[in-house]
Enzyme design. Structure first.
Site, PDB file in Angstrom:
ATOM      1  CE  LYS A 158       5.972 -26.201   7.641  1.00  0.00           C
ATOM      2  NZ  LYS A 158       7.411 -26.112   7.938  1.00  0.00           N
ATOM      3  CE  LYS A 265      12.745 -29.792   8.994  1.00  0.00           C
ATOM      4  NZ  LYS A 265      12.294 -28.405   8.840  1.00  0.00           N
TER       5      LYS A 265
END
Length: 344
Positions: A158, A265
């Site tokens: 990230k 997702k």
């Protein structure tokens, strides 16, 4: 058939840092179908602050679904276009029911068999990436060392909060490991401006980074299309897909932006059926994809993993999030090295 739902708050073992903030807990909803004394579960993985269906009347909509469960999955799914996490929870529960309804033994509603595959039977694993959360430099280095020690050859980091420090970590990793030894993916969660992103993309290319997810905030379609057209490394769309409900709009978005990859997702894009509409749009445009969980509990992760397995994935998938919570549900999923398995 009877349907009920219950909210459930997942507690993180340690805070998870992203460019949108630090996560310490996550609210989710468990949908239960009851028929002939058996229960079938599905997880409506609402993601506060991110899901398109993060609305004040979410629980009222879930109650409406339970009151109208006799309509069946096809009718309900179509009437829930703007409620993607509920669509996926329904798909899970109905798939568990249809796959197990006539089996003599069914005693584990938390880990139902859903799709026939070698993965489902515990005979084959799926390669996954190791996820590195944001934090200070020492914390990020600690996570990376843990993943390398566990045998991961693909790591997703990230980025987008402190780029200078994040860049130094990536640079050191690349000095230690060649692209053949370690695949590096980064996820910006929309953390850069358009002008910043153009510079960051060049820096990432020099480090031979595999790809970057969502370099700028979703909704800036023209700018994202320009970045994808001239980027020196692959760009993957993620948050850009949220809130695009109709099949024709999905195809139009893919054709407009022309990304190198798409990240799916299921809880955020309408479950399996919604994901398949995105996959159709990708196939039509020669774009590859991979599947990622969205901080679901083990109930949702079990469904995502079994469905992903029947797609015969070749790239590492983003399915290693089952160990994040202190109060997760029992599971047969197990990470061994860099592979996810489902125990017999």
């Amino acid at each position: 058939m009877k349907a009920t739902f219950e909210p459930y708050v997942l507690k993180f073992k340690r805070p998870g840092g992203t460019s949108r903030g630090v996560l310490t807990e996550k609210l989710t909803y468990i949908l239960t179908l009851e028929e002939d004394g058996r229960t079938y579960l599905g997880e409506c993985g609402l993601f506060k602050g991110l899901s398109a269906d993060d609305r004040e009347d979410y629980e009222q909509k879930l109650q409406w679904v339970c009151d109208h469960i006799d309509l069946g999955i096809q009718v309900l799914w179509d009437q829930l276009r703007e409620w993607p996490s509920i669509q996926f929870g329904l798909e899970q529960a109905f798939q568990a029911l249809s796959f197990n309804r006539y089996k003599d033994e069914y005693n584990d509603p938390y880990n139902p068999d859903l799709f026939e595959s070698a993965f489902k039977n515990g005979e084959k694993g799926m390669q996954i990436n190791g996820l590195i959360w944001m934090g200070d430099v020492d914390f990020m280095r600690q996570q990376i060392q843990e993943k390398l020690a566990e045998g991961f050859k693909c790591i997703k980091i990230k980025i987008g909060v402190n780029w200078e420090s994040e860049y130094q970590i990536l640079k050191q990793l690349r000095e230690e490991f060649s692209p053949e030894q370690l695949e590096l993916r980064v996820d910006a969660n929309g953390g850069f401006t358009f002008e910043e992103a153009k510079v960051v993309l060049q820096q990432l290319a020099e480090l031979k980074i595999h790809s970057i997810e969502q370099p700028i905030k979703a909704g800036n379609v023209e700018q994202m299309a320009e970045l994808c057209a001239h980027t020196p490394i692959p760009i993957a769309l993620d948050e850009e897909l949220i809130g695009v409900f109709e099949r024709e709009d999905k195809l139009a978005l893919i054709e407009k932006i022309k990304p190198q990859f798409v990240i799916l997702k299921p809880s955020l894009v309408g479950g399996i059926r919604g994901s398949l509409e995105w996959i159709d749009a990708c196939d039509y445009n020669g774009i590859d994809f991979w599947i990622t969980s969205a901080l679901e509990s083990n109930i949702g992760l079990n469904a995502i993993a079994q469905w992903t397995a029947i797609l015969y994935p070749e790239m590492p998938q983003g399915l290693g999030t089952g160990s994040l919570f202190t109060n997760n549900f029992p599971t047969r999923l197990e990470v061994r090295g860099e592979h996810l398995y489902r125990n017999k």
